[in-house]
Design a protein around this motif. Structure first.
Motif, PDB file in Angstrom:
ATOM      1  N   LYS A   1       0.877  -1.172   0.000  1.00  0.00           N
ATOM      2  CA  LYS A   1       0.000   0.000   0.000  1.00  0.00           C
ATOM      3  C   LYS A   1       0.913   1.219   0.000  1.00  0.00           C
ATOM      4  O   LYS A   1       1.615   1.475   0.969  1.00  0.00           O
ATOM      5  N   LEU A   2       0.883   1.935  -1.113  1.00  0.00           N
ATOM      6  CA  LEU A   2       1.757   3.095  -1.278  1.00  0.00           C
ATOM      7  C   LEU A   2       0.926   4.355  -1.468  1.00  0.00           C
ATOM      8  O   LEU A   2      -0.162   4.313  -2.035  1.00  0.00           O
ATOM      9  N   ASN A   3       1.474   5.458  -1.025  1.00  0.00           N
ATOM     10  CA  ASN A   3       0.853   6.753  -1.275  1.00  0.00           C
ATOM     11  C   ASN A   3       1.484   7.311  -2.554  1.00  0.00           C
ATOM     12  O   ASN A   3       2.646   7.699  -2.548  1.00  0.00           O
ATOM     13  N   ILE A   4       0.725   7.349  -3.626  1.00  0.00           N
ATOM     14  CA  ILE A   4       1.226   7.827  -4.910  1.00  0.00           C
ATOM     15  C   ILE A   4       0.976   9.329  -4.995  1.00  0.00           C
ATOM     16  O   ILE A   4      -0.172   9.780  -5.009  1.00  0.00           O
TER      17      ILE A   4
ATOM     18  N   PRO B   1      -4.875   2.180  -5.233  1.00  0.00           N
ATOM     19  CA  PRO B   1      -4.401   1.448  -6.412  1.00  0.00           C
ATOM     20  C   PRO B   1      -3.995   0.004  -6.117  1.00  0.00           C
ATOM     21  O   PRO B   1      -3.939  -0.817  -7.034  1.00  0.00           O
ATOM     22  N   HIS B   2      -3.750  -0.328  -4.886  1.00  0.00           N
ATOM     23  CA  HIS B   2      -3.404  -1.708  -4.538  1.00  0.00           C
ATOM     24  C   HIS B   2      -4.593  -2.656  -4.727  1.00  0.00           C
ATOM     25  O   HIS B   2      -4.419  -3.869  -4.763  1.00  0.00           O
TER      26      HIS B   2
ATOM     27  N   GLN C   1       5.628   2.122  -9.766  1.00  0.00           N
ATOM     28  CA  GLN C   1       5.509   2.438 -11.190  1.00  0.00           C
ATOM     29  C   GLN C   1       4.157   1.987 -11.759  1.00  0.00           C
ATOM     30  O   GLN C   1       3.508   2.730 -12.501  1.00  0.00           O
ATOM     31  N   GLN C   2       3.740   0.784 -11.406  1.00  0.00           N
ATOM     32  CA  GLN C   2       2.457   0.282 -11.892  1.00  0.00           C
ATOM     33  C   GLN C   2       1.285   1.082 -11.309  1.00  0.00           C
ATOM     34  O   GLN C   2       0.327   1.390 -12.020  1.00  0.00           O
ATOM     35  N   TYR C   3       1.350   1.414 -10.031  1.00  0.00           N
ATOM     36  CA  TYR C   3       0.295   2.208  -9.412  1.00  0.00           C
ATOM     37  C   TYR C   3       0.193   3.581 -10.083  1.00  0.00           C
ATOM     38  O   TYR C   3      -0.897   4.091 -10.305  1.00  0.00           O
ATOM     39  N   ARG C   4       1.340   4.207 -10.360  1.00  0.00           N
ATOM     40  CA  ARG C   4       1.366   5.522 -11.002  1.00  0.00           C
ATOM     41  C   ARG C   4       0.661   5.460 -12.352  1.00  0.00           C
ATOM     42  O   ARG C   4      -0.181   6.279 -12.669  1.00  0.00           O
ATOM     43  N   LYS C   5       1.013   4.464 -13.168  1.00  0.00           N
ATOM     44  CA  LYS C   5       0.413   4.333 -14.503  1.00  0.00           C
ATOM     45  C   LYS C   5      -1.094   4.065 -14.404  1.00  0.00           C
ATOM     46  O   LYS C   5      -1.877   4.615 -15.168  1.00  0.00           O
TER      47      LYS C   5
ATOM     48  N   ASN D   1       8.957  -2.310 -16.977  1.00  0.00           N
ATOM     49  CA  ASN D   1       7.988  -1.996 -15.934  1.00  0.00           C
ATOM     50  C   ASN D   1       7.469  -3.252 -15.214  1.00  0.00           C
ATOM     51  O   ASN D   1       6.723  -3.127 -14.262  1.00  0.00           O
ATOM     52  N   ARG D   2       7.836  -4.424 -15.703  1.00  0.00           N
ATOM     53  CA  ARG D   2       7.261  -5.645 -15.115  1.00  0.00           C
ATOM     54  C   ARG D   2       8.037  -6.103 -13.887  1.00  0.00           C
ATOM     55  O   ARG D   2       7.450  -6.484 -12.909  1.00  0.00           O
TER      56      ARG D   2
END
Length: 168
Positions: free
Chosen positions: A5-8, A83-84, A99-103, A165-166
């Motif tokens: 769980k990240l804060n983007i 996003p998670h 990176q995936q969450y940002r996109k 990105n993977r």
């Protein structure tokens, strides 16, 4: 495995898309408010694939799209904070999560703006048609809307699936 769980943090482009969505939400509410008393008792409420009106209803139905637009837009805005919970075309790891969450959050913002702008255009065109200032949505509305949606989806998938990105 539990996803991190990240804060983007929002970038400048995120603020632009959020701002545009807010502008379209304001317009989608204020436009019918301004013109409501000028509308006849029946207005177009459905359009065929060529953008021509093919169903009339009571003028109170003009509020359906603004309500839908607000609920959908606010829902996507709230969803974008988690996003998670999204589905991804790649496995999410600690290495690629940010990176995936940002996109993914950028993709949701773009979709929100496209859909809200389209709903405003439909409300605008409905009012203009009811006032005999135009006739429907126009033949290009549906193809342009679909093109924008599919370009956004394609761009997101391309960005998400790029090898660098993977990180799996």
């Amino acid at each position: 495995m539990t996803r991190p769980k990240l804060n983007i943090e929002r970038e400048f482009s995120d603020r632009i898309f959020d701002g545009l969505t807010l502008i379209f939400l304001i317009l989608i509410i204020t436009w019918p408010l301004y013109y409501y008393s000028d509308l006849s008792e029946s207005i177009p409420t459905h359009y065929n694939s060529w953008g021509e009106p093919d169903k009339l209803s009571q003028k109170s139905k003009i509020w359906t799209l603004p309500i839908l637009g607000v609920v959908m837009s606010v829902g996507l805005f709230i969803l974008n904070r988690f996003p998670h919970l999204f589905n991804y075309p790649v496995q999410i790891t600690k290495e690629n999560a940010a990176q995936q969450y940002r996109k993914a959050t950028q993709f949701i913002r773009k979709l929100n703006t496209i859909i809200t702008a389209s709903l405003f255009y439909i409300v605008y065109s409905t009012i203009q048609t009811a006032l005999n200032e135009q006739n429907g949505l126009g033949v290009l509305f549906l193809p342009l809307f679909l093109l924008l949606i599919f370009i956004s989806i394609g761009n997101y998938l391309y960005q998400a699936l790029k090898k660098e990105n993977r990180n799996v």
